[in-house]
Design a protein around this motif. Structure first.
Motif, PDB file in Angstrom:
ATOM      1  N   CYS A   1     -63.849  27.361  51.576  1.00 44.92           N
ATOM      2  CA  CYS A   1     -64.738  28.525  51.646  1.00 44.92           C
ATOM      3  C   CYS A   1     -65.262  28.938  50.272  1.00 44.92           C
ATOM      4  O   CYS A   1     -66.280  29.627  50.190  1.00 44.92           O
ATOM      5  CB  CYS A   1     -64.026  29.695  52.313  1.00 44.92           C
ATOM      6  N   GLU A   2     -64.577  28.540  49.213  1.00 46.48           N
ATOM      7  CA  GLU A   2     -65.065  28.866  47.872  1.00 46.48           C
ATOM      8  C   GLU A   2     -66.443  28.250  47.607  1.00 46.48           C
ATOM      9  O   GLU A   2     -67.212  28.756  46.784  1.00 46.48           O
ATOM     10  CB  GLU A   2     -64.069  28.381  46.816  1.00 46.48           C
ATOM     11  N   SER A   3     -66.765  27.156  48.283  1.00 46.12           N
ATOM     12  CA  SER A   3     -68.058  26.505  48.092  1.00 46.12           C
ATOM     13  C   SER A   3     -69.068  26.909  49.161  1.00 46.12           C
ATOM     14  O   SER A   3     -70.200  26.423  49.160  1.00 46.12           O
ATOM     15  CB  SER A   3     -67.882  24.977  48.108  1.00 46.12           C
ATOM     16  N   TRP A   4     -68.687  27.791  50.081  1.00 50.52           N
ATOM     17  CA  TRP A   4     -69.591  28.301  51.103  1.00 50.52           C
ATOM     18  C   TRP A   4     -70.175  29.637  50.639  1.00 50.52           C
ATOM     19  O   TRP A   4     -69.778  30.174  49.603  1.00 50.52           O
ATOM     20  CB  TRP A   4     -68.860  28.478  52.426  1.00 50.52           C
ATOM     21  N   ASN A   5     -71.112  30.171  51.408  1.00 51.52           N
ATOM     22  CA  ASN A   5     -71.759  31.445  51.061  1.00 51.52           C
ATOM     23  C   ASN A   5     -71.050  32.604  51.757  1.00 51.52           C
ATOM     24  O   ASN A   5     -70.979  32.633  52.993  1.00 51.52           O
ATOM     25  CB  ASN A   5     -73.222  31.427  51.510  1.00 51.52           C
ATOM     26  N   PRO A   6     -70.504  33.571  51.003  1.00 49.50           N
ATOM     27  CA  PRO A   6     -69.868  34.722  51.650  1.00 49.50           C
ATOM     28  C   PRO A   6     -70.911  35.593  52.343  1.00 49.50           C
ATOM     29  O   PRO A   6     -71.948  35.927  51.769  1.00 49.50           O
ATOM     30  CB  PRO A   6     -69.207  35.457  50.481  1.00 49.50           C
ATOM     31  N   VAL A   7     -70.644  35.939  53.584  1.00 53.62           N
ATOM     32  CA  VAL A   7     -71.551  36.792  54.369  1.00 53.62           C
ATOM     33  C   VAL A   7     -70.964  38.180  54.505  1.00 53.62           C
ATOM     34  O   VAL A   7     -71.658  39.179  54.355  1.00 53.62           O
ATOM     35  CB  VAL A   7     -71.805  36.177  55.765  1.00 53.62           C
ATOM     36  N   VAL A   8     -69.674  38.253  54.795  1.00 56.02           N
ATOM     37  CA  VAL A   8     -68.950  39.522  54.822  1.00 56.02           C
ATOM     38  C   VAL A   8     -67.830  39.421  53.806  1.00 56.02           C
ATOM     39  O   VAL A   8     -66.960  38.553  53.909  1.00 56.02           O
ATOM     40  CB  VAL A   8     -68.367  39.816  56.221  1.00 56.02           C
ATOM     41  N   GLU A   9     -67.866  40.280  52.797  1.00 57.12           N
ATOM     42  CA  GLU A   9     -66.836  40.261  51.751  1.00 57.12           C
ATOM     43  C   GLU A   9     -65.603  41.012  52.242  1.00 57.12           C
ATOM     44  O   GLU A   9     -65.700  42.149  52.713  1.00 57.12           O
ATOM     45  CB  GLU A   9     -67.363  40.919  50.477  1.00 57.12           C
ATOM     46  N   PRO A  10     -64.415  40.408  52.147  1.00 50.82           N
ATOM     47  CA  PRO A  10     -63.201  41.076  52.606  1.00 50.82           C
ATOM     48  C   PRO A  10     -62.726  42.121  51.603  1.00 50.82           C
ATOM     49  O   PRO A  10     -62.836  41.941  50.393  1.00 50.82           O
ATOM     50  CB  PRO A  10     -62.198  39.927  52.700  1.00 50.82           C
ATOM     51  N   HIS A  11     -62.217  43.229  52.118  1.00 48.03           N
ATOM     52  CA  HIS A  11     -61.599  44.221  51.238  1.00 48.03           C
ATOM     53  C   HIS A  11     -60.613  45.056  52.047  1.00 48.03           C
ATOM     54  O   HIS A  11     -60.748  45.208  53.263  1.00 48.03           O
ATOM     55  CB  HIS A  11     -62.633  45.116  50.556  1.00 48.03           C
ATOM     56  N   VAL A  12     -59.617  45.580  51.357  1.00 46.47           N
ATOM     57  CA  VAL A  12     -58.598  46.400  52.007  1.00 46.47           C
ATOM     58  C   VAL A  12     -59.247  47.663  52.557  1.00 46.47           C
ATOM     59  O   VAL A  12     -60.078  48.287  51.911  1.00 46.47           O
ATOM     60  CB  VAL A  12     -57.473  46.761  51.013  1.00 46.47           C
ATOM     61  N   GLY A  13     -58.878  48.037  53.768  1.00 47.30           N
ATOM     62  CA  GLY A  13     -59.423  49.226  54.401  1.00 47.30           C
ATOM     63  C   GLY A  13     -60.666  48.945  55.222  1.00 47.30           C
ATOM     64  O   GLY A  13     -61.165  49.834  55.919  1.00 47.30           O
ATOM     65  N   GLN A  14     -61.169  47.732  55.153  1.00 43.55           N
ATOM     66  CA  GLN A  14     -62.340  47.330  55.920  1.00 43.55           C
ATOM     67  C   GLN A  14     -62.018  47.372  57.419  1.00 43.55           C
ATOM     68  O   GLN A  14     -60.938  46.961  57.836  1.00 43.55           O
ATOM     69  CB  GLN A  14     -62.708  45.905  55.498  1.00 43.55           C
ATOM     70  N   SER A  15     -62.936  47.873  58.211  1.00 39.95           N
ATOM     71  CA  SER A  15     -62.702  47.936  59.642  1.00 39.95           C
ATOM     72  C   SER A  15     -62.683  46.535  60.245  1.00 39.95           C
ATOM     73  O   SER A  15     -63.596  45.744  60.028  1.00 39.95           O
ATOM     74  CB  SER A  15     -63.791  48.767  60.331  1.00 39.95           C
ATOM     75  N   ALA A  16     -61.628  46.260  60.977  1.00 38.68           N
ATOM     76  CA  ALA A  16     -61.518  44.977  61.673  1.00 38.68           C
ATOM     77  C   ALA A  16     -61.695  45.150  63.171  1.00 38.68           C
ATOM     78  O   ALA A  16     -61.435  44.227  63.940  1.00 38.68           O
ATOM     79  CB  ALA A  16     -60.169  44.339  61.376  1.00 38.68           C
TER      80      ALA A  16
END
Length: 234
Positions: A147-162
């Motif tokens: 995934c490091e070589s793919w394009n991030p679409v949604v950046e993960p972060h703590v507190g993010q709604s899942a």
């Protein structure tokens, strides 16, 4: 049994490329390896455990993973980890005897251990069986690496709604290699979704849940945005 770098066995091509690119070995063990009699003695406080099978599993783990080292971008570590299967048995209320498995520097998880059946258990506020076996952990690290070589679409972060992520992603193809009991990967049409509940379970804090989405190329990026819009995820 051959070391995993020499005979990767049932690993996917992705995991083989990951190990070939990122992994190396260091001498193992770094101290006198307890003999079979000593290991059996250490397991004596656990009469419910099949000590012969546990001993055999330990020796297989030492032969296959001992001394394996690589940097990982997994959200649980993001550092260099070292595989050191060791009969340092501690009692877990939920999992029985746990032997040492992965050495690392960050404070969390407090320790990464190997259960008598080969499951990988993380320890902190709770003891959590994250992966069914060590190969699954390596497969997950390979997915993070890719995934490091793919394009991030949604950046993960703590507190993010899942909310709704797992339900929406469950309609995609589960990547069984690399998924476990507390974190999962799905893929479809050139994009990939990852849901990570490991620290939520380990610390018993729901705010620790994270998820992310990556696209392999432009077509995958368009498909990813359709997935987000169709499931009201952002």
């Amino acid at each position: 049994m051959q070391h995993i770098l020499n005979t990767p066995g049932g690993l996917t091509d992705r995991a083989r490329r990951f190990l070939a690119t990122r992994a190396h070995t260091v001498p193992f063990p770094v101290q006198d390896n307890p003999d079979d009699t000593e290991v059996i003695i250490r397991l004596a406080p656990f009469p419910e455990v099949d000590r012969t099978m546990t001993l055999a599993g330990l020796r297989r783990a030492q032969e296959r993973y001992g001394g394996l080292v690589y940097p990982t971008s997994a959200w649980s570590f993001q550092e260099e980890i070292r595989f050191e299967p060791w009969p340092y048995y501690q009692e877990s209320v939920d999992h029985g005897p746990l032997g040492g498995f992965i050495d690392h520097e960050v404070a969390h998880p407090y320790s990464v251990t190997l259960r008598s059946d080969g499951a990988v258990v993380y320890r902190f506020a709770a003891d959590v069986a994250v992966f069914a076996d060590a190969d699954a952990l390596i497969e997950a690290d390979a997915l993070y690496w890719e995934c490091e070589s793919w394009n991030p679409v949604v950046e993960p972060h703590v507190g993010q709604s899942a909310a709704g992520v797992r339900e929406a992603a469950s309609r995609l193809s589960l990547i069984r290699e690399g998924s476990g009991n507390t974190e999962w990967w799905w893929e479809s049409d050139g994009f990939r979704v990852h849901l990570w509940r490991t620290f939520a379970e380990l610390f018993q804090q729901e705010r620790q849940v994270k998820w992310g989405l990556w696209a392999r190329d432009e077509a995958g990026l368009r498909a990813a945005h359709r997935f987000l819009a169709g499931n009201h995820l952002r």
